[in-house]
Design a protein around this motif. Structure first.
Motif, mmCIF file in Angstrom:
data_model
loop_
_atom_site.group_PDB
_atom_site.id
_atom_site.type_symbol
_atom_site.label_atom_id
_atom_site.label_comp_id
_atom_site.label_asym_id
_atom_site.label_seq_id
_atom_site.Cartn_x
_atom_site.Cartn_y
_atom_site.Cartn_z
ATOM 1 N N VAL A 92 28.585 -11.872 -13.786
ATOM 2 C CA VAL A 92 28.098 -12.476 -14.927
ATOM 3 C C VAL A 92 28.813 -14.082 -14.827
ATOM 4 C CG1 VAL A 92 28.674 -12.757 -17.368
ATOM 5 C CG2 VAL A 92 28.138 -10.466 -16.473
ATOM 6 N N ARG A 93 30.057 -14.064 -14.132
ATOM 7 C CA ARG A 93 30.768 -15.457 -14.010
ATOM 8 C C ARG A 93 29.702 -16.495 -13.211
ATOM 9 N NH1 ARG A 93 34.379 -18.899 -16.311
ATOM 10 N NH2 ARG A 93 35.235 -20.218 -14.786
ATOM 11 N N GLN A 94 29.153 -15.907 -12.463
ATOM 12 C CA GLN A 94 28.168 -16.718 -11.477
ATOM 13 C C GLN A 94 27.035 -17.339 -12.205
ATOM 14 O OE1 GLN A 94 26.865 -14.439 -8.030
ATOM 15 N NE2 GLN A 94 28.883 -14.033 -7.538
ATOM 16 N N ARG A 95 26.387 -16.406 -13.469
ATOM 17 C CA ARG A 95 25.276 -16.860 -13.929
ATOM 18 C C ARG A 95 25.653 -17.328 -15.398
ATOM 19 N NH1 ARG A 95 24.889 -12.644 -10.803
ATOM 20 N NH2 ARG A 95 23.010 -12.339 -9.734
ATOM 21 N N VAL A 96 26.621 -17.015 -15.846
ATOM 22 C CA VAL A 96 27.247 -17.553 -17.254
ATOM 23 C C VAL A 96 28.568 -18.301 -17.172
ATOM 24 C CG1 VAL A 96 27.338 -17.180 -19.681
ATOM 25 C CG2 VAL A 96 25.608 -15.944 -18.206
ATOM 26 N N PRO A 97 28.847 -19.520 -16.882
ATOM 27 C CA PRO A 97 29.943 -20.033 -16.477
ATOM 28 C C PRO A 97 31.078 -19.855 -17.721
ATOM 29 C CG PRO A 97 28.281 -21.244 -15.616
ATOM 30 C CD PRO A 97 27.786 -20.371 -16.379
ATOM 31 N N SER A 98 30.703 -19.819 -19.010
ATOM 32 C CA SER A 98 31.420 -19.675 -20.282
ATOM 33 C C SER A 98 32.160 -18.272 -20.178
ATOM 34 C CB SER A 98 30.726 -19.821 -21.383
ATOM 35 O OG SER A 98 29.440 -18.671 -21.556
ATOM 36 N N CYS A 99 31.653 -17.098 -19.234
ATOM 37 C CA CYS A 99 32.531 -16.020 -19.016
ATOM 38 C C CYS A 99 33.871 -16.058 -18.645
ATOM 39 C CB CYS A 99 31.750 -15.042 -18.433
ATOM 40 S SG CYS A 99 32.439 -13.257 -18.384
ATOM 41 N N VAL A 100 34.722 -15.657 -19.523
ATOM 42 C CA VAL A 100 36.257 -15.920 -19.022
ATOM 43 C C VAL A 100 36.789 -14.390 -18.634
ATOM 44 C CG1 VAL A 100 36.515 -18.186 -19.918
ATOM 45 C CG2 VAL A 100 36.982 -16.004 -21.466
ATOM 46 N N ALA A 101 36.426 -13.407 -19.053
ATOM 47 C CA ALA A 101 37.251 -12.001 -19.083
ATOM 48 C C ALA A 101 35.835 -11.054 -19.295
ATOM 49 C CB ALA A 101 37.994 -11.813 -20.069
ATOM 50 N N ALA A 102 36.509 -9.984 -18.412
ATOM 51 C CA ALA A 102 35.557 -8.677 -18.654
ATOM 52 C C ALA A 102 36.423 -7.260 -18.685
ATOM 53 C CB ALA A 102 34.569 -8.466 -17.565
ATOM 54 N N HIS B 49 30.763 1.386 -21.054
ATOM 55 C CA HIS B 49 30.737 0.143 -22.049
ATOM 56 C C HIS B 49 31.563 -0.764 -21.041
ATOM 57 C CE1 HIS B 49 30.619 2.431 -26.154
ATOM 58 N NE2 HIS B 49 29.485 2.524 -25.463
ATOM 59 N N VAL B 50 30.984 -2.052 -21.390
ATOM 60 C CA VAL B 50 31.766 -3.397 -20.941
ATOM 61 C C VAL B 50 31.769 -4.214 -22.015
ATOM 62 C CG1 VAL B 50 29.781 -4.296 -20.011
ATOM 63 C CG2 VAL B 50 31.778 -5.114 -19.030
ATOM 64 N N TYR B 51 32.967 -4.847 -22.099
ATOM 65 C CA TYR B 51 33.242 -6.175 -23.127
ATOM 66 C C TYR B 51 33.312 -7.377 -22.450
ATOM 67 C CZ TYR B 51 34.813 -2.424 -26.837
ATOM 68 O OH TYR B 51 34.767 -1.498 -27.349
ATOM 69 N N LEU B 52 32.669 -8.437 -22.643
ATOM 70 C CA LEU B 52 32.646 -9.605 -22.233
ATOM 71 C C LEU B 52 33.023 -10.652 -23.151
ATOM 72 C CD1 LEU B 52 29.011 -9.556 -20.173
ATOM 73 C CD2 LEU B 52 31.265 -9.101 -19.345
ATOM 74 N N GLN B 53 33.896 -11.542 -22.727
ATOM 75 C CA GLN B 53 34.670 -12.686 -23.406
ATOM 76 C C GLN B 53 33.874 -14.198 -22.920
ATOM 77 O OE1 GLN B 53 38.625 -13.510 -23.281
ATOM 78 N NE2 GLN B 53 38.742 -12.753 -25.458
ATOM 79 N N LEU B 54 33.352 -14.662 -23.961
ATOM 80 C CA LEU B 54 32.856 -16.053 -23.655
ATOM 81 C C LEU B 54 33.588 -17.102 -24.363
ATOM 82 C CD1 LEU B 54 28.828 -15.373 -23.607
ATOM 83 C CD2 LEU B 54 30.672 -14.851 -21.777
ATOM 84 N N LEU C 61 26.714 1.992 -16.049
ATOM 85 C CA LEU C 61 27.003 0.924 -17.041
ATOM 86 C C LEU C 61 25.708 1.224 -18.247
ATOM 87 C CD1 LEU C 61 28.112 -2.490 -15.557
ATOM 88 C CD2 LEU C 61 29.547 -0.684 -16.738
ATOM 89 N N LYS C 62 26.032 1.318 -19.395
ATOM 90 C CA LYS C 62 25.086 1.541 -20.296
ATOM 91 C C LYS C 62 24.873 0.572 -21.496
ATOM 92 C CE LYS C 62 24.552 5.776 -21.969
ATOM 93 N NZ LYS C 62 24.851 7.006 -22.628
ATOM 94 N N HIS C 63 26.201 -0.109 -22.047
ATOM 95 C CA HIS C 63 26.079 -0.966 -23.110
ATOM 96 C C HIS C 63 26.994 -2.160 -22.813
ATOM 97 C CE1 HIS C 63 25.470 3.279 -24.862
ATOM 98 N NE2 HIS C 63 24.337 2.687 -24.885
ATOM 99 N N VAL C 64 26.354 -3.321 -22.977
ATOM 100 C CA VAL C 64 27.403 -4.477 -23.009
ATOM 101 C C VAL C 64 27.559 -5.075 -24.319
ATOM 102 C CG1 VAL C 64 27.438 -6.800 -21.748
ATOM 103 C CG2 VAL C 64 26.127 -4.864 -20.792
ATOM 104 N N PHE C 65 28.836 -5.496 -24.428
ATOM 105 C CA PHE C 65 29.350 -6.196 -25.789
ATOM 106 C C PHE C 65 29.607 -7.355 -25.464
ATOM 107 C CE2 PHE C 65 29.274 -1.774 -26.321
ATOM 108 C CZ PHE C 65 28.709 -1.343 -27.491
ATOM 109 N N VAL C 66 29.366 -8.520 -25.966
ATOM 110 C CA VAL C 66 29.827 -9.959 -25.762
ATOM 111 C C VAL C 66 30.725 -10.600 -27.132
ATOM 112 C CG1 VAL C 66 29.310 -12.144 -24.876
ATOM 113 C CG2 VAL C 66 27.689 -10.102 -24.237
ATOM 114 N N PHE C 67 31.747 -11.249 -26.717
ATOM 115 C CA PHE C 67 32.626 -11.556 -27.812
ATOM 116 C C PHE C 67 32.962 -12.890 -27.552
ATOM 117 C CE2 PHE C 67 32.947 -7.009 -27.373
ATOM 118 C CZ PHE C 67 32.940 -6.546 -28.469
ATOM 119 N N ASP C 68 33.598 -13.678 -28.641
ATOM 120 C CA ASP C 68 34.273 -15.014 -28.296
ATOM 121 C C ASP C 68 35.672 -14.846 -28.064
ATOM 122 O OD1 ASP C 68 32.138 -16.803 -29.644
ATOM 123 O OD2 ASP C 68 32.403 -15.337 -31.317
ATOM 124 N N THR C 69 36.308 -15.745 -27.675
ATOM 125 C CA THR C 69 37.657 -15.875 -27.260
ATOM 126 C C THR C 69 38.585 -15.592 -28.356
ATOM 127 O OG1 THR C 69 37.785 -18.054 -27.161
ATOM 128 C CG2 THR C 69 37.314 -17.134 -25.258
#
Length: 475
Positions: free
Chosen positions: A326-336, A347-352, A374-382
């Motif tokens: 994800v980081r390679q494509r979306v530089p705002s990703c800071v954690a997984a 499930h995977v939680y991503l933090q942008l 992996l089935k479900h991805v959830f994206v959150f703020d910091t």
């Protein structure tokens, strides 16, 4: 001294004596060990459990101790790999990908795993304390045995956790899922009607066990990746019955060698699987054991399949891989983070951080293909702690409009053990953008000033004894 299971236990027990539990009382092989771990789980406690008196499937006392729950703690796995609770996935990825170390070959006389060598009539898998975990399991299984093969043209090693049922003292039926490298190697031999050499290695330093699960290219060496996590070269030694070119971990506790002579399929399973559900009976091949080597006082390592021990240890390879993809494509990703609530697989939680318009959806699209489980991805703020399920679910509840924020992908790869897997071999996956609208105003979270929060300490206002007596409540 090279790192191995016993060096780890000696050091760890001195540092954390409260985290290792020795059980001397006799215990049976049939589900009883699972219940012990299950009852600890209900208390949210995950100690290493060592059983010194196990009655095996043939009714005899095993001469070997059983160790389980070794990798059930994320904090423990972080410490083992020189990382932290939040960074362990990313550090795992870095060490197994970027800091690999070539293995070191030693002589048979130097290898602890060669202290005892058994062949022919002396082979007896049932003397090990392999257990039955769940009520529908047909018998004792390898669960922490790393199924090891050599690439048919390059000779590069490959390891993976693949279940193996000890149907007889010298016969193992095994299951290789379709998307695994072990399966690719088996298909190569089967299509040519050639026998295939395999080995299970059981018991090693926890860092070696974690490294044996890394997701690599095909073919790439797991032994080198294990060296990256160990921070030293993995010592290997020629096998006893599979040829000098078939190398196995010299500091393991047990090696079981075998040959698949033909690819006739037999009933195997059902088995309680990593998903937390009973997997079906499946027609699978079997191999004949050609040699067993082990330490004189070998530990038998067991992973409690479908329990926290299994969930936690398998998540780091995916977590680090998702973050990097994800980081390679979306530089705002800071954690997984792969949460325990999604069995550290589904499930995977991503933090942008300060995402741009479209970042969240692109992050979802980048994450889904990383692994078929992996089935479900959830994206959150910091401002949301993705390592806290309560905060993640709060953001899901308060920041999403599903007509705008949900993405659905049909016809994607499926994990066969997933209880929702359809018969056609593909399934539907998805993601939810749980971030605040990018570059728009949004309501602020309720909070107190940081200086006030940091100043106030409960023990300054309430006696310590009273604080300790207030019960926890799960809600």
């Amino acid at each position: 001294m090279p790192k191995d299971l016993r060096s780890f236990l000696s050091e760890y027990e001195k540092k954390h004596p409260e985290e290792i539990v020795h059980i001397e009382k006799e215990i049976g092989w049939d589900q009883e060990v699972t219940v012990i771990a299950q009852k600890f789980e209900k208390q949210e406690k995950y100690p290493i459990l060592i059983f010194h008196n196990v009655r095996t499937c043939n009714g005899e006392k095993s001469p070997f101790p059983l160790i389980t729950n070794l990798l059930a703690s994320r904090n423990r796995c972080a410490e083992v790999t020189g990382s932290t609770f939040k960074m362990v996935g990313r550090d795992y990825y870095r060490k197994t990908r970027e800091q690999r170390k070539p293995f070191t070959k030693i002589s048979k006389g130097e290898a602890p795993v060669k202290q005892v060598i058994k062949k022919g009539k002396d082979i007896n898998l049932w003397e090990f304390p392999a257990i039955r975990h769940h009520y529908m399991d047909p018998g004792p299984y390898f669960t922490a045995g790393y199924f090891t093969t050599m690439h048919p043209t390059t000779g590069i090693d490959n390891c993976g956790l693949h279940r193996g049922w000890m149907v007889e003292k010298n016969i193992v039926r095994f299951y290789l899922t379709p998307h695994t490298h072990s399966r690719y190697t088996m298909n190569y031999h089967r299509d040519r009607n050639e026998p295939m050499r395999i080995a299970y290695w059981v018991g090693h330093h926890p860092a070696a066990c974690l490294g044996g699960q890394v997701k690599l290219g095909y073919p790439e060496s797991h032994y080198a990746a294990m060296g990256g996590l160990l921070e030293e070269s993995l010592r290997v030694v020629p096998s006893e019955s599979l040829g000098e070119d078939f190398l196995v971990p010299a500091d393991a506790e047990v090696i079981v060698e075998g040959i698949i002579k033909d690819y006739t399929e037999y009933p195997e399973g059902p088995l309680g699987e990593y998903t937390g559900y009973i997997g079906p009976q499946i027609p699978n091949p079997q191999f004949e054991v050609t040699a067993i080597t082990h330490r004189k006082d070998a530990y038998w390592h067991d992973i409690l399949v479908g329990r926290v021990d299994n969930f936690v240890m398998g998540g780091f390879a995916l977590e680090g891989g998702v973050y990097e993809a994800v980081r390679q494509r979306v530089p705002s990703c800071v954690a997984a983070y792969l949460p325990l609530s999604g069995i550290c697989r589904m499930h995977v939680y991503l933090q942008l951080e300060k995402p741009r318009r479209g970042d969240a959806k692109e992050a979802i699209m980048a994450a889904i293909p990383v692994d078929f489980r992996l089935k479900h991805v959830f994206v959150f703020d910091t401002d949301i702690d993705i390592f806290n399920d309560k905060e993640a679910m709060f953001a899901l509840a308060s920041r999403t409009q599903w007509d705008k924020d949900v993405m659905i992908f049909t016809g994607t790869r499926v994990a066969e053990c997933d209880p929702t897997a359809p018969d056609e071999g593909v399934m539907t996956k998805g993601g939810i953008d749980c971030t605040k609208p990018a570059e728009e105003s949004f309501s602020e979270l309720n909070k107190t000033d940081d200086d006030v929060f940091n100043k106030i300490k409960l023990e300054d206002f309430i006696p310590q004894k009273k604080l300790e007596g207030i019960p926890k409540e799960r809600m």
